[in-house]
Design an enzyme around this catalytic site. Structure first.
Site, PDB file in Angstrom:
ATOM      1  N   GLY A  29       0.837  -1.203   0.000  1.00 36.91           N
ATOM      2  CA  GLY A  29       0.000   0.000   0.000  1.00 36.91           C
ATOM      3  C   GLY A  29       0.869   1.250   0.000  1.00 36.91           C
ATOM      4  O   GLY A  29       2.096   1.165   0.051  1.00 36.91           O
ATOM      5  N   THR A  31       1.285   3.641   2.250  1.00 39.62           N
ATOM      6  CA  THR A  31       2.045   3.922   3.474  1.00 39.62           C
ATOM      7  C   THR A  31       3.249   2.980   3.562  1.00 39.62           C
ATOM      8  O   THR A  31       4.367   3.413   3.890  1.00 39.62           O
ATOM      9  CB  THR A  31       1.144   3.760   4.715  1.00 39.62           C
ATOM     10  OG1 THR A  31      -0.135   4.337   4.446  1.00 39.62           O
ATOM     11  CG2 THR A  31       1.755   4.439   5.921  1.00 39.62           C
ATOM     12  N   ASP A  86      -6.419  -0.220   6.627  1.00 37.76           N
ATOM     13  CA  ASP A  86      -7.540   0.624   6.183  1.00 37.76           C
ATOM     14  C   ASP A  86      -8.336   1.160   7.364  1.00 37.76           C
ATOM     15  O   ASP A  86      -8.881   2.259   7.291  1.00 37.76           O
ATOM     16  CB  ASP A  86      -8.441  -0.178   5.240  1.00 37.76           C
ATOM     17  CG  ASP A  86      -7.660  -0.632   4.022  1.00 37.76           C
ATOM     18  OD1 ASP A  86      -7.168   0.241   3.286  1.00 37.76           O
ATOM     19  OD2 ASP A  86      -7.493  -1.849   3.832  1.00 37.76           O
ATOM     20  N   LYS A  96      -7.881  -4.720   6.715  1.00 35.97           N
ATOM     21  CA  LYS A  96      -6.843  -4.575   5.702  1.00 35.97           C
ATOM     22  C   LYS A  96      -7.344  -5.176   4.391  1.00 35.97           C
ATOM     23  O   LYS A  96      -8.359  -5.842   4.357  1.00 35.97           O
ATOM     24  CB  LYS A  96      -5.560  -5.293   6.142  1.00 35.97           C
ATOM     25  CG  LYS A  96      -4.821  -4.533   7.219  1.00 35.97           C
ATOM     26  CD  LYS A  96      -3.472  -5.152   7.561  1.00 35.97           C
ATOM     27  CE  LYS A  96      -2.576  -5.422   6.384  1.00 35.97           C
ATOM     28  NZ  LYS A  96      -2.306  -4.247   5.535  1.00 35.97           N
ATOM     29  N   GLY A  99      -5.653  -2.766  -0.727  1.00 38.03           N
ATOM     30  CA  GLY A  99      -4.752  -2.950  -1.863  1.00 38.03           C
ATOM     31  C   GLY A  99      -4.783  -4.369  -2.411  1.00 38.03           C
ATOM     32  O   GLY A  99      -4.024  -4.702  -3.326  1.00 38.03           O
ATOM     33  N   GLU A 105      -0.454 -10.653   3.330  1.00 36.12           N
ATOM     34  CA  GLU A 105      -0.212  -9.795   4.501  1.00 36.12           C
ATOM     35  C   GLU A 105      -0.500 -10.560   5.790  1.00 36.12           C
ATOM     36  O   GLU A 105       0.240 -10.455   6.769  1.00 36.12           O
ATOM     37  CB  GLU A 105      -1.078  -8.540   4.419  1.00 36.12           C
ATOM     38  CG  GLU A 105      -0.611  -7.580   3.335  1.00 36.12           C
ATOM     39  CD  GLU A 105      -1.549  -6.406   3.117  1.00 36.12           C
ATOM     40  OE1 GLU A 105      -1.061  -5.351   2.693  1.00 36.12           O
ATOM     41  OE2 GLU A 105      -2.763  -6.533   3.358  1.00 36.12           O
ATOM     42  N   LYS A 123      -7.418   6.805   9.844  1.00 32.58           N
ATOM     43  CA  LYS A 123      -7.742   5.365   9.831  1.00 32.58           C
ATOM     44  C   LYS A 123      -8.192   4.853  11.202  1.00 32.58           C
ATOM     45  O   LYS A 123      -8.604   3.707  11.319  1.00 32.58           O
ATOM     46  CB  LYS A 123      -6.523   4.555   9.374  1.00 32.58           C
ATOM     47  CG  LYS A 123      -5.869   5.019   8.065  1.00 32.58           C
ATOM     48  CD  LYS A 123      -6.611   4.503   6.876  1.00 32.58           C
ATOM     49  CE  LYS A 123      -5.906   4.792   5.572  1.00 32.58           C
ATOM     50  NZ  LYS A 123      -4.793   3.930   5.274  1.00 32.58           N
TER      51      LYS A 123
HETATM   52  C1  5RP Z   1      -3.180  -3.605   1.204  1.00 34.59           C
HETATM   53  C2  5RP Z   1      -3.493  -3.048   2.539  1.00 34.59           C
HETATM   54  C3  5RP Z   1      -3.001  -1.667   2.814  1.00 34.59           C
HETATM   55  O1  5RP Z   1      -2.117  -1.739   3.895  1.00 34.59           O
HETATM   56  C4  5RP Z   1      -4.165  -0.784   3.146  1.00 34.59           C
HETATM   57  O2  5RP Z   1      -5.083  -0.824   2.068  1.00 34.59           O
HETATM   58  C5  5RP Z   1      -3.729   0.645   3.420  1.00 34.59           C
HETATM   59  O3  5RP Z   1      -3.248   1.220   2.239  1.00 34.59           O
HETATM   60  P1  5RP Z   1      -2.662   2.691   2.173  1.00 34.59           P
HETATM   61  O4  5RP Z   1      -1.407   2.686   2.991  1.00 34.59           O
HETATM   62  O5  5RP Z   1      -2.412   2.915   0.715  1.00 34.59           O
HETATM   63  O6  5RP Z   1      -3.704   3.630   2.741  1.00 34.59           O
HETATM   64  O7  5RP Z   1      -4.089  -3.656   3.380  1.00 34.59           O
HETATM   65  O8  5RP Z   1      -3.794  -4.855   1.016  1.00 34.59           O
END
Ligand code: 5RP
Length: 232
Positions: A29, A31, A86, A96, A99, A105, A123
């Site tokens: 993702g 971050t 998320d 989560k 992405g 994960e 979040k």
């Molecule tokens: C991917 C994830 C990500 O960690 C989650 O969607 C957060 O994404 P971002 O850092 O772009 O906000 O779970 O599968």
């Protein structure tokens, strides 16, 4: 400060938890990608770590930036995984999978002694569920699996649209070759019960509820980054 800057702030704060010689799970993702960029600078300066990526996307970025990678089979026990989320509740239970990398994960997080979550403070939620819950399903029997998800959720008083995730006008396919149903249940009062119910459906490969997995979270806001800890 915009969300991108806050994500970078959380990622920078996470670097303090990376020690020389660590076996490190690396999340997916935007971050997590901010973290990879900062980690790559440390590696270029001499930090020695071995990284296990949680997605093909993260693996490509690590290779591009020179972060050394191993497979989870080569390093089945990790010291720490650093990943985004998320949603994060007060017990550091997570949603989560925004992405699409939730299966790897979760496998990597389960192999790690500690999970550190990095987020911007938007979040943080009191109760999980405003973000649609990603449910990774086997393409075989999709309609039957979808019915089972609806039934199990209804038993817990949860209803809402289940949307088959699309990408570029095609059905989104995960790194594992599965599909994702994004479930808009709204507030999920008992996330652990929903997690157990979904795990009992054969066609559900995994879901984005991470219950009692994260031990620490760094949440970045306009006044700085703060550390949150779970009692696990
Ligand atoms: C991917 C994830 C990500 O960690 C989650 O969607 C957060 O994404 P971002 O850092 O772009 O906000 O779970 O599968």
């Amino acid at each position: 400060m915009d969300a991108r800057e806050l994500k970078s702030m959380a990622a920078a704060a996470a670097l303090a938890y990376v020690e020389d010689g660590m076996r490190l799970g690396i999340g997916t993702g935007s971050t997590a990608e901010a973290f990879v960029h900062l980690l790559a600078e440390k590696v270029a300066d001499g930090l020695r770590i071995e990284g296990v990526p949680t997605s093909e996307r993260t693996a490509r970025l690590c290779v591009e930036l020179g972060v050394p990678l191993r497979s989870l089979d080569e390093l089945p026990e990790l010291d720490l995984v650093i990943d985004g989320a998320d949603e994060v509740d007060p017990d550091l239970n997570l949603i989560k999978g925004g992405g699409g990398a939730l299966l790897r994960e979760k496998i990597v997080a389960a192999a790690a002694a500690r999970m550190l979550v990095i987020v911007d403070e938007s979040k943080l939620v009191d109760t999980l569920g405003a973000f649609p819950l990603p449910i990774e399903v086997n393409p075989f029997g999709l309609v039957a699996t979808r019915h089972s998800v609806e039934q199990k959720a209804a038993h817990l008083g949860l209803t809402g649209d289940l949307v088959l995730r699309q990408s570029n006008s095609e059905t989104f396919t995960t790194d594992g070759g599965h599909y994702i149903l994004d479930a808009s249940f709204g507030r999920i009062p008992d996330a652990e019960a929903l997690s157990n119910a979904l795990n009992a459906i054969p066609g559900v490969v995994e879901h984005g509820l991470f219950i009692h997995m994260a031990s620490m979270a760094i949440a970045a806001g306009p006044t700085g980054a703060r550390m949150l800890r779970a009692n696990i």
